[in-house]
Every structure is written in structure tokens, then in C-alpha cells.
Design a protein around this motif. Structure first.
Motif, PDB file in Angstrom:
ATOM      1  N   GLU A 127       0.828  -1.202   0.000  1.00  0.00           N
ATOM      2  CA  GLU A 127       0.000   0.000   0.000  1.00  0.00           C
ATOM      3  C   GLU A 127       0.867   1.258   0.000  1.00  0.00           C
ATOM      4  O   GLU A 127       0.567   2.241  -0.689  1.00  0.00           O
ATOM      5  N   ARG A 130       2.207   1.765  -3.470  1.00  0.00           N
ATOM      6  CA  ARG A 130       1.150   2.264  -4.354  1.00  0.00           C
ATOM      7  C   ARG A 130       0.953   3.765  -4.157  1.00  0.00           C
ATOM      8  O   ARG A 130       0.868   4.535  -5.124  1.00  0.00           O
ATOM      9  N   THR A 134       1.897   6.515  -7.047  1.00  0.00           N
ATOM     10  CA  THR A 134       0.788   7.298  -7.582  1.00  0.00           C
ATOM     11  C   THR A 134       1.035   8.787  -7.368  1.00  0.00           C
ATOM     12  O   THR A 134       0.659   9.615  -8.206  1.00  0.00           O
ATOM     13  N   LEU A 142      -2.324   2.071 -11.013  1.00  0.00           N
ATOM     14  CA  LEU A 142      -1.430   0.954 -10.716  1.00  0.00           C
ATOM     15  C   LEU A 142      -2.243  -0.328 -10.826  1.00  0.00           C
ATOM     16  O   LEU A 142      -3.124  -0.588 -10.019  1.00  0.00           O
ATOM     17  N   ILE A 155       5.705  -4.723 -11.697  1.00  0.00           N
ATOM     18  CA  ILE A 155       4.677  -3.699 -11.489  1.00  0.00           C
ATOM     19  C   ILE A 155       4.078  -3.324 -12.834  1.00  0.00           C
ATOM     20  O   ILE A 155       4.801  -2.927 -13.749  1.00  0.00           O
ATOM     21  N   ALA A 157       1.266  -0.891 -14.813  1.00  0.00           N
ATOM     22  CA  ALA A 157       0.559   0.370 -14.601  1.00  0.00           C
ATOM     23  C   ALA A 157       0.102   0.956 -15.919  1.00  0.00           C
ATOM     24  O   ALA A 157       0.598   0.605 -16.987  1.00  0.00           O
TER      25      ALA A 157
END
Length: 320
Positions: A127, A130, A134, A142, A155, A157
């Protein structure tokens, strides 16, 4: 009770503490006691043997999981992104090369590696990664964070595409197609001439108590209008001679002013898609702009209006 994943490397290979076996033995004893009350008798030696078997099963069953977690933690994290690539041109194969500069790639990898944990059960680290990724503005969404063997983290995105640089009070801000502000690594300015420059926006960039809010659109709508214009002209070969858009009169007149590399100011009129009463069509304006730039009239005249029925030139602003 789920297996613990927080024991130190010193405890691997040593016997489990008496507390763990006591809990297992107690649970087994209670279960067998209940069975015995239903008419099943278990002798003392057999009961002790079953308890030991259960304890061993717990210990050795937990071991592989603990060893796997320990192996993951020993591996160096390798963060990999699905870097954005340019779409294929008509009739040409798609290139897998990314347009994202290496400095920004390295910065995003650094942010992810600092926030992510090698612990596969650490949801808090996911978290945090993220939120920090962001907050750079580069990721519009994401999609996933996938852990792979050997400490690899993939990852995926959706990416925002840079469109222009906005100048406000002596500072430059890189913005995406929707006017969202994109964070640049420290001491990494946008190369001069590589992006259209938008000047004199009415509003300041979005901020909160911590400063600039990256990923948020520039307020006011004028920056977005300028972006829509430069993007509508980018397929025009002569557009390479344009340096940007001046928004100084947009809020009062609704007109966008193009600035050429020769310093000429070309009044385009209303932004693409906006109601423009009394103005010639966008196609006519494009044709006029191409002619002006191709024949380099912008090196002679400083102020030109191309949105009216006839092209107007301000002779008083001509170069001396």
C-alpha cells in the motif's frame, strides 16, 4: 495458529520452544480426551506418541514455508515496470523501446524498492508503494504488483503521457495530456525545446500542505485548452517551428496565442472544440499557419491574427 514468519536466522535449525509443543500437546490432549469420553480408550504411551507425532508434523510442516520466506528475504529485490512504449506508426512494427527517460525510470524503481518489502505477507508495504508511486503523477493507475521467485517484483501500470511544460512564476512544471503535473527527479529539468511551453496560466498549480499535488490537473481549464491546440497541430511538419502557447489573453478573449521560434505571436483564436462565432474554420487556420511558418513570415512580422476572415498583421509590431 498460522506459522510465524518473524523468527531470526539464529533460530533456524534449533528445536522449537517448549511453549509451542505445549500448545500442540494441549490441543491434542483435549481432542483425545473428548474422544475418550465418547467411549474410545487410549493408553498413556499411545497418547504421548500421537502428541509427539502431531508436534513434529507442525514443526516440519511449518519449516518449508519458513525456509521459503527466508530465501525471499535473502534475495535482493528486483523491481520491474511495464515501461510505456510509443504506439506503432501505420504500416510499421511496434517498437518496444520506452520513451520514458532513464532518470525517471531510475527514480520510480528507487521509490518502489524503498517502500516494498521482501516479505510476501507485508500488505502495508504494498500500500505504501502504491501511494508513493501514484503521488509522482506518472501512473494514472497501478494495475498490479506481482511477486516472483528470486526477489523479483513486477509492477504493471497505466501511464500518463507528457504533453507540455507550464511556466508559472519562474518555475517550470511538466504536465500530461490532461494537464496533470508530473514529478521530475531532483536536478532533472526538461531539456530546452523538447516540449511545448505554455506561459501565463491564470491559476497556480494545485497544492496542499505538503506542496505541489502531482497527478492532479492544472486548475482553470486554460492549460488544457493550450494542450489540446498543440496536440492538434503536432502532425503538421511546420509545427517544429512553434515553441508554445501564451495564455495571457485566453481568460478575457478566449483566444490562444501561438509563439514561434522566431518570437512571432500568432493569434489562433478559440481552442479546438470550443464555440468560435465569427472565426474561420480550424482547417483554414491550419492552412494559414502552415503557409506562415513555411515561408517564414513569422521572422518578419511579430503579431499575426489567423482566425479572422482575412489574415491581419500588426505592422506596428514589425521587426525593425
Amino acid at each position: 495458529m498460522p506459522p510465524s514468519t518473524n523468527s531470526s536466522s539464529k533460530s533456524r535449525g534449533k528445536p522449537r520452544s517448549a511453549g509451542l509443543f505445549a500448545r500442540v500437546a494441549g490441543a491434542a490432549a483435549r481432542a483425545w480426551s473428548g474422544a475418550g469420553s465418547a467411549g474410545v480408550r487410549v493408553s498413556g504411551p499411545l497418547s504421548v506418541g500421537l502428541i509427539l507425532v502431531l508436534g513434529a508434523a507442525w514443526y516440519f510442516g511449518e519449516g518449508p514455508l519458513r525456509r521459503e520466506v527466508a530465501e525471499i528475504r535473502r534475495s535482493e529485490l528486483q523491481v520491474r515496470f511495464n515501461w510505456p512504449v510509443s504506439p506503432a506508426a501505420p504500416g510499421r512494427p511496434s517498437s518496444r523501446e520506452t520513451w520514458l527517460p532513464a532518470a525517471i525510470q531510475n527514480d520510480l524503481v528507487r521509490i518502489a524498492a524503498e517502500k516494498l518489502s521482501a516479505d510476501p505477507f507485508d500488505q502495508g508495504a504494498l500500500e505504501a508503494a502504491r501511494q508513493y508511486l501514484t503521488a509522482t503523477g506518472w501512473l494514472s493507475r497501478l494495475r498490479s504488483v506481482e511477486r516472483r521467485p528470486g526477489g523479483k517484483i513486477n509492477i504493471a501500470a497505466d501511464w500518463r503521457i507528457p504533453a507540455a511544460v507550464v511556466e508559472h512564476r519562474g518555475r517550470q512544471y511538466l504536465v500530461a495530456v490532461g494537464g496533470e503535473i508530473l514529478k521530475l527527479p531532483p536536478r532533472t529539468p526538461v531539456a530546452a525545446g523538447s516540449m511545448p511551453v505554455i506561459t501565463n496560466p491564470k491559476s497556480a498549480p494545485p497544492t496542499d500542505s505538503l506542496g505541489i499535488v502531482y497527478g492532479q490537473p492544472w486548475p482553470g481549464g486554460d492549460v488544457q485548452a493550450a494542450i489540446s491546440l498543440v496536440r492538434s497541430l503536432r502532425d503538421m511538419p511546420e509545427s517544429k517551428r512553434l515553441r508554445g502557447v501564451d495564455l495571457g489573453s485566453y481568460m478575457s478573449t478566449g483566444h490562444l496565442t501561438l509563439v514561434s521560434d522566431a518570437g512571432a505571436r500568432i493569434n489562433w483564436g478559440s481552442a479546438p472544440g470550443e464555440f468560435a462565432p465569427g472565426q474561420v474554420s480550424a482547417e483554414t487556420r491550419r492552412a494559414r499557419l502552415r503557409d506562415i511558418l513555411a515561408r517564414r513570415f513569422d521572422t518578419v512580422q511579430k503579431s499575426i491574427e489567423i482566425h479572422t476572415d482575412v489574415v491581419l498583421v500588426d505592422k506596428t509590431a514589425a521587426r525593425q
